[in-house]
Design an enzyme around this catalytic site. Structure first.
Site, PDB file in Angstrom:
ATOM      1  N   ASP A 188       0.857  -1.178   0.000  1.00 41.71           N
ATOM      2  CA  ASP A 188       0.000   0.000   0.000  1.00 41.71           C
ATOM      3  C   ASP A 188       0.902   1.240   0.000  1.00 41.71           C
ATOM      4  O   ASP A 188       2.127   1.140   0.129  1.00 41.71           O
ATOM      5  CB  ASP A 188      -0.932  -0.037   1.226  1.00 41.71           C
ATOM      6  CG  ASP A 188      -2.194   0.780   1.001  1.00 41.71           C
ATOM      7  OD1 ASP A 188      -3.239   0.448   1.585  1.00 41.71           O
ATOM      8  OD2 ASP A 188      -2.137   1.740   0.194  1.00 41.71           O
ATOM      9  N   GLU A 247     -10.878   6.481   4.163  1.00 47.58           N
ATOM     10  CA  GLU A 247      -9.858   5.902   5.036  1.00 47.58           C
ATOM     11  C   GLU A 247      -9.989   6.381   6.480  1.00 47.58           C
ATOM     12  O   GLU A 247     -11.100   6.502   7.001  1.00 47.58           O
ATOM     13  CB  GLU A 247      -8.464   6.182   4.446  1.00 47.58           C
ATOM     14  CG  GLU A 247      -8.296   5.584   3.047  1.00 47.58           C
ATOM     15  CD  GLU A 247      -6.863   5.533   2.602  1.00 47.58           C
ATOM     16  OE1 GLU A 247      -6.559   6.044   1.514  1.00 47.58           O
ATOM     17  OE2 GLU A 247      -6.031   4.948   3.328  1.00 47.58           O
TER      18      GLU A 247
END
Ligand code: GLC
Length: 604
Positions: free
Chosen positions: A301, A494
């Protein structure tokens, strides 16, 4: 001067790469059939220097500023657009021009290996203005319709490919177990069986059965493993589970994705019992690659490697040896490249690991036909945002809606009422109904792209004799035949979506109370990325719909309100009565949500 020995390899590789076609953006001869996929990969790897191999493992953010020079200097294997990272001309044609420019730069390197370009097309090609924005996965989960999810994937792939981009960091197959998590809406639902079903459908939709087909792109199952199971729903937090439960809850989606041939998997920022997933050889290699037989490549990521302990070089060593094949650096690529070069030269990362990573990356690039079809197919560019694609999105909206209350069959509404009053901050706001990951990383309120708001959909649905009035705050409802109050969340993504409290805002409650005080019969529509605490106002409403984050085709909500589509959606999450119930999941020893998983009413 190429010596005879190298000449053979060079001829073999040239044949393998079909280099003759690469100069021309249009020529796309069929790949040489003399070599198997593995022979093509092996013959190319055999020619590569260490720096070229490390370059293939390096993914850079396009906005670095010197990116075309970087591609040539470091023989980069991949670029990405992070959330909102778009060309100045944020149109389908502008994206295609940008993509083709970057591929031209890649074809100027010694071995002319094309880039693979990743983007978060997680609910449509959502960075691109004018692209169709689909319902987020929580809504798709509530459709309980795998064939539809596959069709949505096909449309998204077509729109992404129409801009040249060849890889999406989707589907997110998190199994969100605590709705306080800011990424709850990115998963299909709280159960492993639904996630198993939808993961396979999404991958097949995006990749097809042969990812070489021009309208297909490479998918990325994310985030491996257990991103949705963190304690308290903390984003990037710690998933504290025994291995059996971890496997039972969070692994089935990856089984389905691997079986569907997913090309890539993204590692999770989260930890398992305190160990960061980005550094877990057991999960990334022993389980994903060996036990599940995953043949694609694992991408980190965004700066996920940096979160590992011991300093950056030690972090790189841990991550690559654990099984990360490509690193989404994505800014300080010089440090990553020099660190990995030092680690290999010191034999702290064996060359066999480097070769395995590069082989995995090249396999995917060969499989998707990147060497033969390196540039944008401009015939697809025209289809971005098309009416046909919007029709698929509208059907997905219709099927995602869950009818949770309908006293005395209050719905569907007549289209010829005298007056309908619409209220609430989410009734006429395209940005709010799209949610996060839309045009920008976090998304934002307002008319951010092309689409139809829920209010516009209502106006388009009713008869010419029906008056539709609107107020954000609920004023002016008195005297109407019915009030439709559209409340819920504003966009987030997020960790910025992590909440300790899922109650509605005071603005929303004031709006609802103002409408209810008029005595006008009320339909509550919730536009949110997760179940919220609405027990009291649901009780006070005549009808209640969960519309999730429907995207650009808000008319799909009106279709259900007026009976042009009879609701079929069922809950993919348990709906809590109050915060003290959160987290609440089907299978809990004591399970008493306001509405259970699988609940959804239909019209009589
Ligand atoms: C983000 C997300 C991931 C996304 C990546 C690239 O931090 O965790 O889902 O694909 O970065 O934007």
């Amino acid at each position: 001067m190429i010596r005879p020995f190298h000449m053979r390899w060079f001829l073999l590789v040239t044949a393998a790469l079909g280099l003759a076609c690469a100069e021309s953006p249009t020529a796309a001869p069929e790949p040489p059939t003399a070599l198997t996929l593995d022979e093509r990969v092996d013959s190319l790897v055999a020619l590569m220097t260490l720096d070229e191999k490390i370059g293939q493992m390096t993914q850079a953010e396009r906005s670095r500023g010197s990116i075309e020079l970087d591609i040539r200097t470091y023989t980069l294997g991949s670029l990405l657009s992070g959330g909102g990272s778009a060309p100045a001309d944020n149109s389908p044609g502008g994206w295609a021009d940008m993509y083709d420019r970057y591929q031209q730069a890649a074809l100027q390197t010694r071995l002319r290996i094309p880039l693979i370009y990743g983007i978060d097309a997680v609910h449509g090609h959502n960075n691109v203005r004018g692209a169709v924005i689909m319902p987020h996965n929580i809504g798709l989960g509530c459709t309980n319709d795998a064939a539809l999810v596959e069709e949505v994937g096909r449309v998204v792939a077509r729109e992404v490919a129409g801009t040249g981009i060849d890889w999406t960091f989707a589907p997110c197959i998190a199994v969100p177990r605590d709705e306080r998590w800011g990424r709850t809406y990115e998963g299909f639902g709280e159960t492993p069986d639904l996630t198993w079903t939808m993961a396979g459908a999404a991958v097949r939709g995006l990749q097809g059965t042969d990812v070489r087909g021009g309208e297909r792109i490479v998918a990325c199952a994310k985030h491996f493993l257990g991103d949705g199971g963190t304690t308290g729903g903390d984003d990037q937090g710690n998933t504290q589970l025994d291995e059996l439960t971890m496997r039972g809850l969070h692994l089935p989606g990856y089984l389905a994705a691997v079986q569907a041939g997913v090309g890539t998997v993204m590692a999770s920022y989260s930890s398992w019992n305190g160990q960061k997933m980005h550094g877990s050889r057991y999960w990334l290699t022993d389980v994903l690659k060996v036990e599940l037989g995953f043949k694609g490549f694992v991408v980190s990521d965004w700066q996920g490697v940096d979160q590992l302990p011991g300093g950056y070089e030690a972090a790189v060593e841990t991550a690559i040896n654990a099984g990360i094949d490509m690193v989404m650096v994505p800014i300080n690529i010089e440090l990553f490249i020099s660190s990995l070069r030092r680690l290999v030269n010191a034999n702290r990362v064996p060359m066999s690991r480097i070769d395995d990573a590069v082989r995995r990356i090249l396999r995917v690039k060969f499989q998707m036909g990147l060497f033969e079809r390196t540039f944008t197919d401009r015939a697809l560019t025209l289809a971005v945002g098309s009416a046909a694609h919007r029709a698929v999105a509208r059907q997905a909206v219709r099927k995602s809606i869950v009818l949770l209350k309908n006293d005395s069959s209050f719905l569907p509404l007549s289209k010829s009422l005298t007056r309908i009053h619409v209220a609430g901050k989410n009734a006429d706001d395209l940005g709010n109904q799209c949610g996060g990951w839309t045009i920008t990383w976090q998304g934002q309120s307002g008319a951010i792209t092309t689409g139809t708001t829920i209010l516009q959909g209502i106006r388009d649905a009713v008869s010419a004799n029906t008056s539709v009035t609107y107020s954000r705050d609920g004023s002016g409802a008195a005297g109407a035949d019915v009030a439709i109050v559209v409340l819920g969340e504003t966009p987030y993504a997020e960790m910025l979506g992590d909440r300790s409290d899922l109650n509605l805002t005071s603005e929303d409650l004031t709006t609802f109370t103002r409408v209810r005080a008029t005595g006008v019969p009320t339909v509550l529509v919730l536009v949110s990325g997760r179940p919220m605490i609405v027990t009291d106002i649901a009780y006070a409403s005549n009808a209640f719909l969960a519309a999730w984050l429907p995207g650009t085709e808000g008319a799909g909500v009106a279709d259900v309100l007026f009976g042009d589509y009879h609701p079929t959606g069922i809950l993919s999450h348990s709906w809590p009565r109050a915060m003290n119930q959160v987290p609440v999941n089907v299978g809990d020893p004591y399970y008493d949500p306001l509405f259970p998983v699988g609940f959804g009413l239909h019209y009589e």
